[in-house]
Motif scaffolding. Sequence first.
Motif, PDB file in Angstrom:
ATOM      1  N   ILE A  74     123.939  32.605  31.355  1.00 55.07           N
ATOM      2  CA  ILE A  74     123.749  33.011  29.959  1.00 55.07           C
ATOM      3  C   ILE A  74     122.419  33.747  29.859  1.00 55.07           C
ATOM      4  O   ILE A  74     121.378  33.237  30.273  1.00 55.07           O
ATOM      5  N   TYR A  75     122.466  34.945  29.301  1.00 56.20           N
ATOM      6  CA  TYR A  75     121.270  35.740  29.039  1.00 56.20           C
ATOM      7  C   TYR A  75     121.038  35.792  27.532  1.00 56.20           C
ATOM      8  O   TYR A  75     121.981  36.015  26.768  1.00 56.20           O
ATOM      9  N   VAL A  76     119.792  35.586  27.125  1.00 60.77           N
ATOM     10  CA  VAL A  76     119.428  35.673  25.709  1.00 60.77           C
ATOM     11  C   VAL A  76     118.394  36.776  25.539  1.00 60.77           C
ATOM     12  O   VAL A  76     117.380  36.813  26.241  1.00 60.77           O
ATOM     13  N   THR A 108     127.230  36.009  28.290  1.00 57.47           N
ATOM     14  CA  THR A 108     127.572  35.269  29.507  1.00 57.47           C
ATOM     15  C   THR A 108     128.155  36.230  30.530  1.00 57.47           C
ATOM     16  O   THR A 108     129.027  37.039  30.198  1.00 57.47           O
ATOM     17  N   ILE A 109     127.669  36.157  31.779  1.00 56.68           N
ATOM     18  CA  ILE A 109     128.273  36.930  32.856  1.00 56.68           C
ATOM     19  C   ILE A 109     128.647  35.992  33.993  1.00 56.68           C
ATOM     20  O   ILE A 109     128.052  34.931  34.172  1.00 56.68           O
ATOM     21  N   PHE A 160     121.261  46.893  31.003  1.00 60.22           N
ATOM     22  CA  PHE A 160     120.389  45.954  31.713  1.00 60.22           C
ATOM     23  C   PHE A 160     121.063  45.557  33.012  1.00 60.22           C
ATOM     24  O   PHE A 160     122.139  44.960  33.012  1.00 60.22           O
ATOM     25  N   ASP A 161     120.426  45.898  34.125  1.00 60.60           N
ATOM     26  CA  ASP A 161     120.891  45.528  35.458  1.00 60.60           C
ATOM     27  C   ASP A 161     120.297  44.164  35.800  1.00 60.60           C
ATOM     28  O   ASP A 161     119.100  44.045  36.042  1.00 60.60           O
ATOM     29  N   THR A 162     121.136  43.132  35.812  1.00 65.39           N
ATOM     30  CA  THR A 162     120.634  41.768  36.010  1.00 65.39           C
ATOM     31  C   THR A 162     120.243  41.483  37.452  1.00 65.39           C
ATOM     32  O   THR A 162     119.543  40.506  37.713  1.00 65.39           O
ATOM     33  N   GLN A 163     120.691  42.310  38.389  1.00 65.75           N
ATOM     34  CA  GLN A 163     120.300  42.119  39.784  1.00 65.75           C
ATOM     35  C   GLN A 163     118.914  42.686  40.051  1.00 65.75           C
ATOM     36  O   GLN A 163     118.107  42.088  40.756  1.00 65.75           O
ATOM     37  N   GLN A 164     118.636  43.856  39.472  1.00 62.00           N
ATOM     38  CA  GLN A 164     117.341  44.503  39.662  1.00 62.00           C
ATOM     39  C   GLN A 164     116.355  44.192  38.539  1.00 62.00           C
ATOM     40  O   GLN A 164     115.171  44.551  38.640  1.00 62.00           O
ATOM     41  N   ASN A 165     116.845  43.546  37.479  1.00 62.98           N
ATOM     42  CA  ASN A 165     116.022  43.286  36.283  1.00 62.98           C
ATOM     43  C   ASN A 165     115.399  44.574  35.758  1.00 62.98           C
ATOM     44  O   ASN A 165     114.205  44.656  35.475  1.00 62.98           O
ATOM     45  N   GLN A 166     116.257  45.586  35.622  1.00 64.95           N
ATOM     46  CA  GLN A 166     115.823  46.882  35.134  1.00 64.95           C
ATOM     47  C   GLN A 166     116.668  47.317  33.952  1.00 64.95           C
ATOM     48  O   GLN A 166     117.859  47.009  33.883  1.00 64.95           O
ATOM     49  N   ILE A 167     116.040  48.055  33.039  1.00 61.68           N
ATOM     50  CA  ILE A 167     116.712  48.563  31.853  1.00 61.68           C
ATOM     51  C   ILE A 167     116.669  50.084  31.873  1.00 61.68           C
ATOM     52  O   ILE A 167     115.603  50.676  32.070  1.00 61.68           O
ATOM     53  N   TRP A 181     119.537  41.807  15.892  1.00 64.71           N
ATOM     54  CA  TRP A 181     120.811  42.282  15.333  1.00 64.71           C
ATOM     55  C   TRP A 181     121.472  43.348  16.190  1.00 64.71           C
ATOM     56  O   TRP A 181     122.261  44.139  15.699  1.00 64.71           O
ATOM     57  N   PHE A 182     121.189  43.395  17.492  1.00 64.76           N
ATOM     58  CA  PHE A 182     121.855  44.386  18.333  1.00 64.76           C
ATOM     59  C   PHE A 182     123.050  43.760  19.035  1.00 64.76           C
ATOM     60  O   PHE A 182     123.182  42.539  19.124  1.00 64.76           O
ATOM     61  N   GLY A 183     123.924  44.617  19.527  1.00 66.09           N
ATOM     62  CA  GLY A 183     125.077  44.150  20.272  1.00 66.09           C
ATOM     63  C   GLY A 183     124.773  44.091  21.754  1.00 66.09           C
ATOM     64  O   GLY A 183     123.906  44.803  22.255  1.00 66.09           O
ATOM     65  N   ALA A 184     125.490  43.240  22.473  1.00 61.09           N
ATOM     66  CA  ALA A 184     125.365  43.165  23.925  1.00 61.09           C
ATOM     67  C   ALA A 184     126.697  42.715  24.497  1.00 61.09           C
ATOM     68  O   ALA A 184     127.305  41.768  23.993  1.00 61.09           O
ATOM     69  N   CYS A 185     127.121  43.396  25.555  1.00 60.49           N
ATOM     70  CA  CYS A 185     128.423  43.101  26.147  1.00 60.49           C
ATOM     71  C   CYS A 185     128.361  43.321  27.656  1.00 60.49           C
ATOM     72  O   CYS A 185     127.867  44.368  28.103  1.00 60.49           O
ATOM     73  N   PRO A 186     128.829  42.371  28.452  1.00 59.43           N
ATOM     74  CA  PRO A 186     128.861  42.598  29.905  1.00 59.43           C
ATOM     75  C   PRO A 186     129.866  43.691  30.247  1.00 59.43           C
ATOM     76  O   PRO A 186     130.982  43.710  29.721  1.00 59.43           O
ATOM     77  N   ILE A 187     129.469  44.626  31.121  1.00 61.02           N
ATOM     78  CA  ILE A 187     130.371  45.698  31.533  1.00 61.02           C
ATOM     79  C   ILE A 187     130.681  45.632  33.028  1.00 61.02           C
ATOM     80  O   ILE A 187     131.433  46.461  33.537  1.00 61.02           O
ATOM     81  N   SER A 188     130.086  44.679  33.716  1.00 61.84           N
ATOM     82  CA  SER A 188     130.394  44.422  35.124  1.00 61.84           C
ATOM     83  C   SER A 188     129.886  43.024  35.442  1.00 61.84           C
ATOM     84  O   SER A 188     129.416  42.297  34.549  1.00 61.84           O
ATOM     85  N   GLN A 189     129.944  42.642  36.706  1.00 62.73           N
ATOM     86  CA  GLN A 189     129.436  41.347  37.120  1.00 62.73           C
ATOM     87  C   GLN A 189     127.911  41.276  37.086  1.00 62.73           C
ATOM     88  O   GLN A 189     127.336  40.198  37.213  1.00 62.73           O
ATOM     89  N   SER A 190     127.264  42.425  36.899  1.00 64.01           N
ATOM     90  CA  SER A 190     125.801  42.424  36.907  1.00 64.01           C
ATOM     91  C   SER A 190     125.160  43.228  35.779  1.00 64.01           C
ATOM     92  O   SER A 190     123.972  43.073  35.520  1.00 64.01           O
TER      93      SER A 190
END
Length: 202
Positions: free
Chosen positions: A65-67, A59-60, A138-145, A109-118
């Motif tokens: 919510i991103y899955v 959740t950001i 993962f940049d949620t604004q640009q949809n880039q990894i 089975w990987f980890g994921a954690c928000p590190i900023s608002q995006s």
Amino acid sequence: MINPREGHCLAAVGDSYIYAIGSRLYNTSKTCEVYSIENNCWGEKPELNRNRYLSTAVTIQQRFIYVFGGYEPSVTDIERLDTVNNEQPAFWELIKVWSSSLEADIKYWFGACPISQSDILIFGGKKDGASSISSYIFDTQQNQITKTGSLPNKDTFYQRTFLCKNNKVYAYGYENDFAYIYNMQTKTWTKKWDYLHVIKSF
């Protein structure tokens, strides 16, 4: 719960709601439901676009919510739910991103954690039974990894909770008895043997 579940993922939105997403009980599932803490009840939410189990949810902004990943869908088939938008019926938006290295490295089975608002940090995990040391942002604004610093060793983070504090991400491995620390400024990982010592340092 409304639907029996196993192998699902959870996402909290603020202090009020907990979302349960996917399952592999009986059959893989697209179902989603939400628990209201205040009302002490479950309610159904829109189905996802992909069947998912052993996925990872983040959740950001206390809203989206991103899955990610799971056993069945491609790891680059990311889904997003806007839990606040009241202007239209809620739905899971399918976001297709391109990253050949992410596809090759991990699936579940990987980890994921928000590190900023995006930005969301993705790390470790498994694919075809092999664990990974890779990490991505993962940049949620640009949809880039983009790829970032690797873990000190291969590990998975199934059913783990992570902490982002003081420009660092703290994670506890599933396969090894290590605490991992990601420095957001240097984009590097270190590991600690004494997990309790790391927790007490907060």
